[in-house]
Design a protein around this motif. Sequence first.
Motif, mmCIF file in Angstrom:
data_model
loop_
_atom_site.group_PDB
_atom_site.id
_atom_site.type_symbol
_atom_site.label_atom_id
_atom_site.label_comp_id
_atom_site.label_asym_id
_atom_site.label_seq_id
_atom_site.Cartn_x
_atom_site.Cartn_y
_atom_site.Cartn_z
ATOM 1 N N LEU A 294 0.811 -1.228 0.000
ATOM 2 C CA LEU A 294 0.000 0.000 0.000
ATOM 3 C C LEU A 294 0.843 1.276 0.000
ATOM 4 O O LEU A 294 0.284 2.380 0.058
ATOM 5 N N HIS A 295 2.177 1.179 -0.096
ATOM 6 C CA HIS A 295 3.013 2.350 0.201
ATOM 7 C C HIS A 295 2.744 3.523 -0.748
ATOM 8 O O HIS A 295 2.852 4.666 -0.353
ATOM 9 N N ASP A 296 2.373 3.246 -2.005
ATOM 10 C CA ASP A 296 2.146 4.346 -2.961
ATOM 11 C C ASP A 296 0.661 4.566 -3.244
ATOM 12 O O ASP A 296 0.299 5.130 -4.285
ATOM 13 N N ILE A 297 -0.208 4.141 -2.322
ATOM 14 C CA ILE A 297 -1.656 4.245 -2.559
ATOM 15 C C ILE A 297 -2.077 5.704 -2.771
ATOM 16 O O ILE A 297 -3.031 5.992 -3.516
ATOM 17 N N ASP A 335 3.265 15.254 -0.717
ATOM 18 C CA ASP A 335 3.564 14.139 -1.622
ATOM 19 C C ASP A 335 2.569 12.988 -1.405
ATOM 20 O O ASP A 335 1.733 13.026 -0.496
ATOM 21 N N HIS A 336 2.666 11.972 -2.270
ATOM 22 C CA HIS A 336 1.710 10.855 -2.223
ATOM 23 C C HIS A 336 1.829 10.073 -0.920
ATOM 24 O O HIS A 336 0.868 9.437 -0.494
ATOM 25 N N ALA A 337 3.004 10.112 -0.282
ATOM 26 C CA ALA A 337 3.181 9.372 0.976
ATOM 27 C C ALA A 337 2.344 10.022 2.080
ATOM 28 O O ALA A 337 1.656 9.332 2.851
ATOM 29 N N TYR A 359 5.662 7.961 6.072
ATOM 30 C CA TYR A 359 7.035 8.481 6.182
ATOM 31 C C TYR A 359 8.037 7.762 5.281
ATOM 32 O O TYR A 359 9.230 7.882 5.486
ATOM 33 N N HIS A 360 7.567 7.024 4.268
ATOM 34 C CA HIS A 360 8.561 6.260 3.511
ATOM 35 C C HIS A 360 9.479 7.145 2.671
ATOM 36 O O HIS A 360 10.546 6.712 2.255
ATOM 37 N N HIS A 361 9.061 8.405 2.415
ATOM 38 C CA HIS A 361 9.980 9.336 1.746
ATOM 39 C C HIS A 361 10.421 10.457 2.685
ATOM 40 O O HIS A 361 11.014 11.431 2.237
ATOM 41 N N ASP A 362 10.101 10.350 3.953
ATOM 42 C CA ASP A 362 10.383 11.446 4.881
ATOM 43 C C ASP A 362 10.797 10.865 6.222
ATOM 44 O O ASP A 362 9.963 10.575 7.072
ATOM 45 N N ALA A 378 12.891 -0.652 0.880
ATOM 46 C CA ALA A 378 12.189 -1.581 -0.022
ATOM 47 C C ALA A 378 11.775 -0.874 -1.313
ATOM 48 O O ALA A 378 11.898 -1.426 -2.418
ATOM 49 N N ASP A 379 11.302 0.358 -1.191
ATOM 50 C CA ASP A 379 10.902 1.139 -2.383
ATOM 51 C C ASP A 379 12.124 1.426 -3.256
ATOM 52 O O ASP A 379 12.048 1.349 -4.491
ATOM 53 N N ILE A 380 13.244 1.727 -2.619
ATOM 54 C CA ILE A 380 14.479 1.994 -3.373
ATOM 55 C C ILE A 380 14.923 0.730 -4.111
ATOM 56 O O ILE A 380 15.306 0.780 -5.283
HETATM 57 FE FE FE2 Z 1 6.517 6.383 -2.724
#
Ligand code: FE2
Length: 439
Positions: A294-297, A335-337, A359-362, A378-380
């Motif tokens: 769901l990280h980029d939902i 952002d989307h996060a 917080y996956h980008h922050d 994981a996203d990277i």
């Molecule tokens: Fe993302």
Amino acid sequence: MVRRTVSELSPGMVLAEDALTPGGRFLMPRGTILDAGHLKSLVAWNLTEVTVIAAAEANPQSTEAPPSSASAPVADDDGDGRAAAEAALAERFACSDVAGGPTAVLYRLALDREVRRLQAGGPVADQTPVAEERSRRPIDPATPGPLSLEGLLRDEPKLVSPPEVYLRINDVLKDPASTVDDAAESIKHDPSLAAKLLRLVNSSYYARTMRAMRGRFPAKIDSLSRAVMVVGARQLATLALGVSVLPLFQDIPPQWVNMRLFWEHSVGCAAAAQAIAAATGRINAETAFVAGLLHDIGRIITFKQAVVHMGVAMRRAEVEAVPLFVVEREVIGFDHAALGGHLLQKWQFPANLEKMVRYHHDLGEPLFIDEPAVIHLADIVATAMGWGGSGNRRVPPLDPAAWEALGLTEDGLAGLVPVMEARLAETMRSFFPDHQGPP
Ligand SMILES: [Fe+2]
Ligand SMILES: [Fe+2]
């Protein structure tokens, strides 16, 4: 492949053979990534030794890699294929330091994968028809003003309240006294959800378990009560929570991102998060899997509800060669996060799931760093390896604090990537039988 006494095992090691009790009872399948719970079980069942292959701490060169290894060396082709692969990856890694550190490890693995793909006749990465179509879209000359989080969610009727089945599952998760029957009962009223869940359970995690148990149980898990027995009630409810939201993925407007690529990026991040969680022992592996899924939902919502803004943001990300989330903050105001986290908070998802998404980008909030760091990395990994895509072409820079918090080694990360890739391929095939695994 090496024999290890149980006292020598550590989380992240991978079983090379099925673990059987001294009495011959099946305990764990080959391919299990050991976590603290597995280690306790091995001790509890009086096992003295098991055979393992790759471990987070092991040197991958000295262990036997699983099938479809992304770290297998590629024959030097005198630049033929490698030059094209390097050119494609130059775009993807434009914002990353590939001279050293973990990102360099991912670059090397991604380069090997792209060369193999090109040698197998695959298309050059990052030049899909969707990307070409997108690049032809005219940029809106007007700069739109920032939007509000609430406004975006309010305009999407499906998002005003969570799926009904989710509420029932969440009740089960919140109640520590919930039973196997409660978990199955909460899911079985939604046949579509139950069917998707059984496909998932039958694929990446438990296919090997079922093969090993053939003769004592049916080859496939064909009922929810059996799934609960194999996976555990809380874990199944957590997975169901993630799967209950998946219908939203079907709404992605195709002019932005191919839905299947979005799904592949999400499953890739989920598989990576699960492996990282198991190797580091930071969080429950199923929770990490669902957070990855769901990280980029939030981006599904912006693609639908902020069409003009996303047009500007995606074009700017292309031209300026930066990760899309960076431009989203400037164009949309967040952002989307942040949007995804807001949605999950509104739906009262478990707090750790919400924070991992938000917080996956922050990672500026140190209190939360351990859990989001799993999804950040994981996203990277998923982006670096080219596993699908959610509209962003650039590998985000790895936050040094996140890497430090996870406590992985570079060799450990390299050893995990083939495990993640195999799991991604198995899960994708369970949803798309024609899915082609990595070359
Ligand atoms: Fe993302
Ligand atoms: Fe992502």
